[in-house]
Design a protein around this motif. Structure first.
Motif, mmCIF file in Angstrom:
data_model
loop_
_atom_site.group_PDB
_atom_site.id
_atom_site.type_symbol
_atom_site.label_atom_id
_atom_site.label_comp_id
_atom_site.label_asym_id
_atom_site.label_seq_id
_atom_site.Cartn_x
_atom_site.Cartn_y
_atom_site.Cartn_z
ATOM 1 N N VAL A 182 0.829 -1.199 0.000
ATOM 2 C CA VAL A 182 0.000 0.000 0.000
ATOM 3 C C VAL A 182 0.868 1.256 0.000
ATOM 4 O O VAL A 182 0.425 2.322 -0.429
ATOM 5 N N ILE A 183 2.113 1.125 0.444
ATOM 6 C CA ILE A 183 3.024 2.273 0.420
ATOM 7 C C ILE A 183 3.335 2.677 -1.020
ATOM 8 O O ILE A 183 3.692 3.819 -1.296
ATOM 9 N N GLY A 184 3.160 1.772 -1.959
ATOM 10 C CA GLY A 184 3.378 2.099 -3.354
ATOM 11 C C GLY A 184 2.359 3.072 -3.906
ATOM 12 O O GLY A 184 2.634 3.813 -4.859
ATOM 13 N N SER A 185 1.157 3.090 -3.339
ATOM 14 C CA SER A 185 0.112 4.012 -3.789
ATOM 15 C C SER A 185 -0.232 5.057 -2.735
ATOM 16 O O SER A 185 -0.877 6.064 -3.036
ATOM 17 N N ARG A 186 0.202 4.810 -1.492
ATOM 18 C CA ARG A 186 -0.027 5.780 -0.419
ATOM 19 C C ARG A 186 1.275 5.953 0.369
ATOM 20 O O ARG A 186 1.417 5.468 1.484
ATOM 21 N N PRO A 187 2.239 6.642 -0.222
ATOM 22 C CA PRO A 187 3.553 6.785 0.423
ATOM 23 C C PRO A 187 3.467 7.531 1.751
ATOM 24 O O PRO A 187 2.557 8.342 1.972
ATOM 25 N N ARG A 188 4.428 7.237 2.610
ATOM 26 C CA ARG A 188 4.547 7.932 3.889
ATOM 27 C C ARG A 188 5.895 8.625 3.932
ATOM 28 O O ARG A 188 6.879 8.152 3.352
ATOM 29 N N ALA A 189 5.947 9.728 4.633
ATOM 30 C CA ALA A 189 7.197 10.472 4.789
ATOM 31 C C ALA A 189 8.255 9.568 5.393
ATOM 32 O O ALA A 189 7.980 8.775 6.295
ATOM 33 N N LEU A 248 0.205 -5.252 -0.134
ATOM 34 C CA LEU A 248 -0.025 -5.615 1.266
ATOM 35 C C LEU A 248 -0.041 -4.389 2.168
ATOM 36 O O LEU A 248 0.699 -3.427 1.947
ATOM 37 N N GLY A 249 -0.876 -4.471 3.181
ATOM 38 C CA GLY A 249 -0.913 -3.443 4.203
ATOM 39 C C GLY A 249 0.019 -3.804 5.349
ATOM 40 O O GLY A 249 1.087 -4.376 5.144
ATOM 41 N N TRP A 250 -0.424 -3.508 6.540
ATOM 42 C CA TRP A 250 0.427 -3.685 7.726
ATOM 43 C C TRP A 250 0.111 -5.012 8.407
ATOM 44 O O TRP A 250 -0.997 -5.240 8.869
ATOM 45 N N PHE A 251 1.130 -5.873 8.464
ATOM 46 C CA PHE A 251 0.980 -7.205 9.047
ATOM 47 C C PHE A 251 1.909 -7.372 10.248
ATOM 48 O O PHE A 251 2.981 -6.762 10.312
ATOM 49 N N ASP A 252 1.486 -8.223 11.166
ATOM 50 C CA ASP A 252 2.274 -8.436 12.383
ATOM 51 C C ASP A 252 3.317 -9.535 12.208
ATOM 52 O O ASP A 252 3.785 -10.125 13.176
ATOM 53 N N HIS A 305 -6.138 3.968 11.479
ATOM 54 C CA HIS A 305 -6.364 4.297 10.078
ATOM 55 C C HIS A 305 -6.697 3.053 9.239
ATOM 56 O O HIS A 305 -6.539 3.066 8.020
ATOM 57 N N THR A 306 -7.138 1.983 9.906
ATOM 58 C CA THR A 306 -7.479 0.742 9.209
ATOM 59 C C THR A 306 -8.945 0.415 9.469
ATOM 60 O O THR A 306 -9.372 0.341 10.624
ATOM 61 N N ALA A 307 -9.712 0.238 8.395
ATOM 62 C CA ALA A 307 -11.160 0.050 8.525
ATOM 63 C C ALA A 307 -11.514 -1.127 9.432
ATOM 64 O O ALA A 307 -12.472 -1.050 10.211
ATOM 65 N N LEU A 308 -10.756 -2.220 9.349
ATOM 66 C CA LEU A 308 -11.064 -3.390 10.173
ATOM 67 C C LEU A 308 -10.537 -3.267 11.599
ATOM 68 O O LEU A 308 -10.788 -4.145 12.428
ATOM 69 N N GLY A 309 -9.806 -2.205 11.887
ATOM 70 C CA GLY A 309 -9.393 -1.921 13.251
ATOM 71 C C GLY A 309 -8.362 -2.868 13.826
ATOM 72 O O GLY A 309 -8.277 -3.035 15.040
ATOM 73 N N ARG A 310 -7.566 -3.497 12.972
ATOM 74 C CA ARG A 310 -6.517 -4.386 13.458
ATOM 75 C C ARG A 310 -5.423 -4.529 12.416
ATOM 76 O O ARG A 310 -5.609 -4.192 11.249
ATOM 77 N N TRP A 311 -4.286 -5.049 12.851
ATOM 78 C CA TRP A 311 -3.207 -5.398 11.923
ATOM 79 C C TRP A 311 -3.554 -6.711 11.219
ATOM 80 O O TRP A 311 -4.328 -7.521 11.731
ATOM 81 N N ILE A 318 -4.137 -5.973 -6.400
ATOM 82 C CA ILE A 318 -5.160 -6.326 -5.412
ATOM 83 C C ILE A 318 -4.649 -5.941 -4.030
ATOM 84 O O ILE A 318 -3.593 -6.408 -3.592
ATOM 85 N N THR A 319 -5.414 -5.096 -3.370
ATOM 86 C CA THR A 319 -4.989 -4.573 -2.071
ATOM 87 C C THR A 319 -5.489 -5.471 -0.947
ATOM 88 O O THR A 319 -6.667 -5.810 -0.883
ATOM 89 N N VAL A 320 -4.573 -5.838 -0.069
ATOM 90 C CA VAL A 320 -4.899 -6.670 1.091
ATOM 91 C C VAL A 320 -4.390 -5.903 2.322
ATOM 92 O O VAL A 320 -3.264 -6.097 2.779
ATOM 93 N N ASP A 321 -5.226 -4.991 2.817
ATOM 94 C CA ASP A 321 -4.745 -4.083 3.869
ATOM 95 C C ASP A 321 -5.767 -3.800 4.952
ATOM 96 O O ASP A 321 -5.580 -2.897 5.762
ATOM 97 N N GLY A 322 -6.871 -4.560 4.953
ATOM 98 C CA GLY A 322 -7.873 -4.340 5.992
ATOM 99 C C GLY A 322 -8.557 -2.994 5.898
ATOM 100 O O GLY A 322 -9.220 -2.553 6.843
#
Length: 250
Positions: free
Chosen positions: A143-150, A185-189, A209-215, A241-245
């Motif tokens: 997801v950082i590829g389409s929503r970069p962070r500083a 991929l989003g944020w995974f533990d 900032h995650t709709a499903l409210g978890r990692w 295909i985005t898998v980021d909750g």
């Protein structure tokens, strides 16, 4: 997850970055689905450890995906052992390193881009040269590829480039009925995200900032890869295909 009818029995699948994290999870999932595996990573020791945990007898291919000729050597060994390659999963990657642009060492930039982007290109290039109709190339994106962070310029650039690479290759290889897709991929533990997960402030920020409210968890990872590698995705190509909750929604 029911993978008994995934249509992957006997499919010849190469997984790069298979020595740890997501690659190890994918190796286990594809092994359970009945695929014939080629496992790639820089550490021979890690690969043999993964191979020993599987029920099948995978081909172990230690080496560097950035090296010219290495990916071709993997396809040659797959042909000798299994008769070819049906699926190539370009999953090898370098973890994000937080740094301002002024403080980013050019060597760090090159390392991240070379593994995450050039390695994916070289793997896809080698796979495309030997694949027949119905082949699958899957690139692990972010997801950082389409929503970069500083602070993540190098990582964001490498993953954004990977998504664009997928779109270009999908057009090029479409006439041969080879599909090319990315999994953002989003944020995974687990894997690369594990050390971020241990930072309470960062963890809470991401959950908020995650709709499903978890990692994400390990069990959330392999399903989309199994789908993209199987017969049900024959008309899916050029997609990320985005898998980021739901992280990218908020």
């Amino acid at each position: 997850m029911d993978i008994g009818n995934s249509g992957l029995t006997g499919r010849r699948v190469v997984i790069t970055g298979a020595g740890r994290g997501l690659g190890r999870i994918l190796a286990s999932a594809f092994d359970a689905a009945g695929a014939q595996l080629g496992l790639v990573a820089r550490s021979a020791e890690a690969l043999h450890e993964v191979a020993g945990s599987l029920t099948g007898e995978p081909l172990v291919c230690p080496g560097d995906v950035r090296a010219e000729g290495f990916n071709e050597s993997v396809t040659e060994r797959m042909a000798e052992r299994f008769g070819g390659v049906d699926v190539w999963i370009a999953n090898a990657g370098v973890s994000p390193q937080v740094s301002t642009v002024e403080r980013t060492d050019p060597k760090v930039w090159r390392d991240i881009v070379d593994v995450n982007l050039t390695g994916a290109f070289l793997g896809a290039r080698a796979a495309a040269a030997v694949m027949g109709e119905g082949g699958r190339i899957i690139v692990t994106g972010s997801v950082i590829g389409s929503r970069p962070r500083a602070g993540l310029a190098a990582y964001a650039a490498s993953k954004s480039g990977g998504h664009a690479l997928v779109q270009a290759l999908a057009q090029e290889l479409g006439p041969r009925a080879i599909t090319v897709n990315a999994v953002a991929l989003g944020w995974f533990d687990t894997g690369m995200g594990a050390h971020w997960h241990r930072d309470a402030e960062r963890e809470n920020d991401i959950v908020g900032h995650t709709a499903l409210g978890r990692w994400g968890r390990s069990a959330d990872l392999p399903g989309v890869y199994l789908f993209l590698a199987g017969p049900g995705s024959a008309y899916v190509t050029g997609a990320t295909i985005t898998v980021d909750g739901g992280y990218s929604l908020m």
